[in-house]
Motif scaffolding. Structure first.
Motif, PDB file in Angstrom:
ATOM      1  N   LYS B  38      -1.424   4.411  18.841  1.00  8.96           N
ATOM      2  CA  LYS B  38      -2.640   5.032  18.343  1.00  8.96           C
ATOM      3  C   LYS B  38      -3.232   4.200  17.210  1.00  8.96           C
ATOM      4  O   LYS B  38      -2.489   3.586  16.437  1.00  8.96           O
ATOM      5  N   ILE B  39      -4.539   4.240  17.119  1.00  5.75           N
ATOM      6  CA  ILE B  39      -5.243   3.469  16.096  1.00  5.75           C
ATOM      7  C   ILE B  39      -5.845   4.474  15.124  1.00  5.75           C
ATOM      8  O   ILE B  39      -6.774   5.188  15.471  1.00  5.75           O
ATOM      9  N   TYR B  40      -5.264   4.533  13.934  1.00  6.96           N
ATOM     10  CA  TYR B  40      -5.687   5.541  12.956  1.00  6.96           C
ATOM     11  C   TYR B  40      -6.687   4.954  11.961  1.00  6.96           C
ATOM     12  O   TYR B  40      -6.371   3.971  11.288  1.00  6.96           O
ATOM     13  N   PRO B  41      -7.875   5.564  11.855  1.00  8.61           N
ATOM     14  CA  PRO B  41      -8.790   5.130  10.792  1.00  8.61           C
ATOM     15  C   PRO B  41      -8.239   5.585   9.441  1.00  8.61           C
ATOM     16  O   PRO B  41      -7.681   6.682   9.331  1.00  8.61           O
ATOM     17  N   LEU B  42      -8.381   4.756   8.437  1.00 14.13           N
ATOM     18  CA  LEU B  42      -7.884   5.124   7.112  1.00 14.13           C
ATOM     19  C   LEU B  42      -8.845   6.116   6.449  1.00 14.13           C
ATOM     20  O   LEU B  42     -10.062   5.968   6.541  1.00 14.13           O
ATOM     21  N   ALA B  43      -8.270   7.084   5.797  1.00 10.60           N
ATOM     22  CA  ALA B  43      -9.084   8.078   5.096  1.00 10.60           C
ATOM     23  C   ALA B  43      -9.890   7.385   4.000  1.00 10.60           C
ATOM     24  O   ALA B  43      -9.478   6.356   3.459  1.00 10.60           O
ATOM     25  N   GLU B  44     -11.033   7.971   3.680  1.00 14.18           N
ATOM     26  CA  GLU B  44     -11.920   7.330   2.703  1.00 14.18           C
ATOM     27  C   GLU B  44     -11.295   7.243   1.313  1.00 14.18           C
ATOM     28  O   GLU B  44     -11.691   6.407   0.506  1.00 14.18           O
ATOM     29  N   ALA B  45     -10.312   8.082   1.045  1.00 12.20           N
ATOM     30  CA  ALA B  45      -9.613   7.995  -0.240  1.00 12.20           C
ATOM     31  C   ALA B  45      -8.793   6.702  -0.321  1.00 12.20           C
ATOM     32  O   ALA B  45      -8.513   6.192  -1.408  1.00 12.20           O
ATOM     33  N   ILE B  46      -8.427   6.163   0.838  1.00 10.99           N
ATOM     34  CA  ILE B  46      -7.615   4.945   0.873  1.00 10.99           C
ATOM     35  C   ILE B  46      -8.496   3.711   1.013  1.00 10.99           C
ATOM     36  O   ILE B  46      -8.280   2.691   0.370  1.00 10.99           O
ATOM     37  N   TYR B  47      -9.493   3.816   1.881  1.00 11.34           N
ATOM     38  CA  TYR B  47     -10.436   2.715   2.105  1.00 11.34           C
ATOM     39  C   TYR B  47     -11.822   3.345   2.146  1.00 11.34           C
ATOM     40  O   TYR B  47     -12.049   4.274   2.935  1.00 11.34           O
ATOM     41  N   PRO B  48     -12.745   2.897   1.326  1.00 12.45           N
ATOM     42  CA  PRO B  48     -13.961   3.699   1.100  1.00 12.45           C
ATOM     43  C   PRO B  48     -14.955   3.720   2.251  1.00 12.45           C
ATOM     44  O   PRO B  48     -15.882   4.517   2.223  1.00 12.45           O
ATOM     45  N   HIS B  49     -14.782   2.854   3.239  1.00 15.01           N
ATOM     46  CA  HIS B  49     -15.760   2.807   4.323  1.00 15.01           C
ATOM     47  C   HIS B  49     -15.182   3.444   5.581  1.00 15.01           C
ATOM     48  O   HIS B  49     -14.150   3.016   6.089  1.00 15.01           O
TER      49      HIS B  49
END
Lengths: 757, 189
Positions: B38-49
């Protein structure tokens, strides 16, 4: 290659239940004991699908979609069943990998959704499809063609719309089939890239760029309106390598793309003001004395006129105001770009899908040229090339039947039409602008378009002014579509013909970006009753000649492998270092084209130099210099961008169930500030509406898009009526008619507003 | 420590292109809805975009796998030679213990077979001298196979932000974190 069996396919593909029931039946019948034990040994680890077993037959395939990467593939086959695919290992460009789309091909081949037989629809749009035989399909079509020929005295009532759905060279046999029937009506032009092609032709005399693998040599890279992290995944490693070696990478785009996230710096440019930004940089380079005078003196004409224009009409402050990029950044970057050689700009196709698109590309070209970066290793204004496309176009070049009558006057030609017309009668085809398909089909007269043939294209997902296009399809006396899935165009067809996938036909593929060539072998026998485009042409020719001898010149029997061989010539052999086309069965080859495009300084322009000032451009009705041209005036509140998603090439791939696991539904992307003012929350269903039409879709809030812009990806979902083309009108781009036969289209100059649904 | 194969997830290179995830389906033809990688997008708290930085994750082939611990029928074993955690689906009774217990969500339920399944690290390919499908497919080498016994993990992290921290399991994965570009936005929007 062995013949496939239905049971083998079920075994190979997610038919766990089928196999289990089979085994249960065997056990119940007491048959298990009598079978060789190997047959019933459980598959280790993964009983639902397959696992790597070794001992495969391998075949060469190539992804023929309209994509920079045009990947060579190796297909692993067992018992006549294609099991899995990999990227061609010998290509340094693809390096054993494909992309998310390429790795879904096996599912496309064996998809239960495929069009399996010729079918006829009882009433367009009803979904009331009835299977018919190939013979019946060809009879119906041939009888209709003979009828219109007799009624009109020509075949001009027969129209073809075809573009980039399959770029395998033998698929130009569709055009060949049309030529072999007489003089017909053709949709010419391209929605893709023509404004930029013409711009590069005015500036340099051709569209030609360095090998993407050479990008590692660049010391400064501007990725301008291009998103390779999604649209050319294999080029990204060269950009990373250049970074590793110390290059700076700047990404300029209205949207904070995935590529932007991987750059050193990102500029959010005001859409379609890229030209102003480039000219502002040019002015600053001029003021700072960073122009490469030596290169210009040797290789260019018209620079003083361009410099005069910059001094008189352009300033960094003006460029900042137009583009939205602060003057300080423009000035600093202009200096960096000019002083870090070699520097290169990769010019994307999106930025020329505007009413000022060609002018924008000329401004970007000028920036590269004035800094002496054209013709340099690691440099260049990279846009694309067709240097490796010099095939015979044997399938395409067919003669009209004796006595055929056509259109008096000359016809326009597309950018992939490499045919030369020699002598012959003065008749020609009737050419209509592919970017105005709806209105052209409705307005064509004497004779009207009566029969429309669609192949390698999904106009109802791709073409503009969609409501009018539906109307135009309604006016046709017969619509024939050749495709693999029941898409939105097929919905409006009378007859659909099942097309082979890349695994089921022979062809050959090259790229408009990298320098490699790949053969495409037939790795499995065609499934169901699918035929390739040239086999369909042969079948139609048989029927035409049976009903009216002499009415079609297309050969009535074709062997797709033999027809691939007929596409090769000495030029291609020499370019790729081949003794025979069959050498490609052992792997891809790369063209030997020297160190850099235009390295010898011999440009294809009338002056033989780089032309900052182009008389030809002026003759064609544009500015002779790369001047600033205003963008289209907004006709609604928000700009609508409809670029590609990583999950599709235009309308292909998103419909596959494997892809649905990762990309189940469409969205419209809205900046949170814009959404807030409209009381829209993340996930809300919203309606995007403008003068052309509307789309209802779920909202995703993100500041990746600017506040004045909303974005939706081009796609066809099999269980969703979503279609972003409802919002796109058919306004032309400035350039494109010179090389592609018709101007481009201002896809990204569209506007709309969004409200809660 | 003996040989322990691990995934090196280079999120700085990863483009979230889903190539590796589809390469896995291409190799194994999992049923619709069953996804091993699975490819998880990073939460905005971790990466702002949003949706611009990713972790590509499958089974972490832990040193002390929970799945193996909780399986009542010993359908899991850990290979001595390379530490790959193998699930033998023919032994699986579909009780779901592993699915509920794995904090990384690696085992997946196959509703047709009523059994669990998970990333095999492509041990059949590895035994044939080939790279795992995901590793081979990645266009930018953002997912690699490494041997933790030999691997120099300087500058890398085992528990990247957002990745569950379970030291007792000792997941065989190492991350490089994504960097951010300098962002120059228009002032008018």
């Amino acid at each position: 290659m062995t013949q496939w069996k239905k049971s083998d396919i079920e075994k190979a593909l997610d038919c766990a239940m089928t196999r289990r029931r089979f085994m249960q039946w065997l056990a119940a019948a007491g048959a298990a004991a009598s079978l060789p034990c190997g047959l019933l040994r459980p598959r280790k680890v993964s009983a639902t699908g397959i696992v790597y077993e070794g001992g495969y037959e391998t075949f060469r395939n190539a992804c023929p979609r309209n994509c920079y990467d045009t990947c060579g593939m190796v297909t692993y086959v067992k018992d006549g069943i294609a099991q899995f695919v990999e990227g061609a290992p010998e290509s340094t460009f693809t390096n054993g990998g494909l992309c998310v789309k390429g790795h879904s091909y096996i599912r496309r081949l064996y998809s239960p959704d495929r069009i399996k037989y010729p079918m006829a629809q009882q009433g367009r749009g009803t979904g009331n499809w009835k299977r018919i035989s190939w013979d019946e399909a060809m009879t119906r079509i041939a009888e209709k063609l003979i009828e219109i020929d007799e009624k009109d005295g020509s075949m001009l009532g027969l129209a073809l719309t075809k573009y980039s759905g399959n770029f395998g060279i033998t698929n130009y046999g569709v055009e060949g089939m049309f030529s072999s029937l007489g003089y017909t009506t053709r949709m010419v032009g391209t929605p893709c890239w023509p404004a930029g092609i013409d711009a590069q032709n005015y500036d340099m005399g051709n569209m030609w760029c360095n090998d993407p693998e050479d990008m590692v040599n660049a010391r400064y890279i501007i990725l301008w309106g291009v998103n390779p992290a999604w649209c050319s995944v294999h080029t990204m490693k060269y950009i990373y390598e250049a970074k590793q070696r110390g290059a700076k990478v700047l990404c300029i785009d209205p949207v904070f793309t995935q590529t932007a996230a991987k750059a050193d710096e990102y500029w959010q440019v005001n859409t379609s003001e890229d030209g102003a930004l480039a000219l502002g940089m040019a002015r600053h380079i001029l003021d700072k004395g960073l122009v490469d005078r030596d290169w210009i003196d040797k290789n260019a004409v018209g620079f003083e006129d361009f410099a005069g224009y910059l001094r008189k009409s352009v300033s960094v402050a003006w460029a900042a105001e137009k583009s939205g990029v602060p003057a300080e950044q423009i000035a600093r970057t202009a200096e960096e770009f000019a002083s870090h050689k070699p520097a290169t700009i990769w010019i994307g196709y999106g930025l020329q899908r505007h009413v000022n698109g060609g002018a924008t590309v000329r401004a970007l070209d000028a920036l590269v040229a004035m800094t002496g970066n054209v013709g340099k290793v690691g440099g260049g204004a990279r846009y694309g090339h067709l240097q490796t496309w010099g095939f015979n176009y044997h399938a395409m070049i067919q003669q009209p039947p004796e006595g055929a009558k056509g259109y008096l006057g000359s016809a326009a030609k597309g950018e992939f039409d490499f045919t030369k017309k020699e002598g012959g009668p003065s008749y020609s085809n009737r050419t209509l602008n592919i970017n105005k398909t709806a209105r052209e089909l409705l307005e064509a007269s004497d004779p009207p378009v009566r029969v429309l043939w669609v192949s390698c294209k999904n106009p109802l997902s791709q073409d503009f002014d969609r409501n009018k296009l539906v109307e135009a399809f309604g006016k046709m006396e017969m619509v024939v579509v050749v495709d693999q899935f029941f898409n939105q165009t097929v919905e409006l067809a009378d007859i659909v013909l099942p097309a082979t996938t890349l695994f089921e036909e022979w062809t050959v593929d090259v790229s408009y970006w990298h320098y490699w060539i790949s053969i495409n072998e037939q790795s499995v026998k065609p499934l169901h009753e699918a035929k390739s485009n040239i086999e369909i042409a042969a079948a139609l020719s048989r029927k035409m000649n049976q009903l009216k001898p002499g009415s079609c010149t297309f050969p009535t029997q074709v062997d797709t492998e033999e027809w691939v061989a007929k596409e090769f010539n000495k030029g291609i052999y020499d370019l790729f270092g081949l003794n025979s086309w069959e050498d490609l069965k052992t792997g891809m080859r790369k063209a030997r084209m020297g160190q850099a495009a235009w390295a010898d300084g011999k440009f294809g322009t009338p002056s033989g130099k780089y032309e900052f000032k182009s008389d030809l451009c002026a003759e064609h009705g544009f500015n002779e210099l790369p001047l600033y041209v205003e963008s289209r005036k907004p006709y609604d509140k928000l700009r609508v961008l409809t670029p590609h998603t990583k999950f599709s090439i235009h309308s292909q791939f998103v419909n596959l169930d494997w892809m649905e696991d990762f990309n189940p539904q469409p969205f419209v992307y809205i900046n949170p500030i814009t959404a807030q003012s409209r009381n829209i929350a993340d996930g809300d269903m919203v309606t995007v509406k403008n003068k052309s039409g509307e789309v209802t879709v779920a909202a995703k809030l993100t500041d990746n898009v600017p506040g004045d812009t909303i974005m939706m990806y081009e796609a066809w979902f099999r269980n969703n009526t979503y279609n972003c083309q409802n919002l796109v009108d058919d306004t032309s781009a400035d350039m494109g008619a010179y090389k592609a036969g018709a101007p481009g289209v201002a896809i990204h100059d569209q506007f709309a507003d969004v409200t809660k649904a | 420590m003996g040989k322990q194969l691990a995934f090196y997830v280079d999120s700085d290179k990863c483009m979230g292109c889903f190539t590796c995830a589809m390469a896995c389906k291409n190799q194994y033809h999992q049923e619709k809805g069953v996804v091993w990688r699975k490819i998880y997008p990073l939460a905005e708290a971790i990466y702002p975009h949003q949706e611009r930085a990713w972790y590509s994750l499958a089974c972490n082939h832990c040193e002390n796998p929970t799945c193996l611990e909780v399986c009542p029928v010993k359908a899991y074993f850990k290979r001595d030679e390379d530490g790959i955690v193998v699930h033998e689906q023919e032994k699986c009774i579909g009780c779901g213990n592993c699915i509920r217990s794995c904090p990384y969500g690696a085992p997946q339920y196959n509703p047709s077979l009523k059994k669990a399944e998970k990333c095999s690290f492509c041990w059949q390919r590895i035994d044939a001298g080939l790279a795992p499908a995901c590793v081979l497919s990645c266009p930018v080498d953002a997912i690699q196979m490494v041997d933790l016994d030999q691997f120099d993990a300087t500058g890398l992290v085992q528990y990247a932000p957002g990745f569950p921290k379970f030291p007792a399991l000792n997941p065989s994965v190492r991350f490089r974190l994504p960097k951010q570009p300098v962002v120059v936005r228009r002032e008018d929007t």
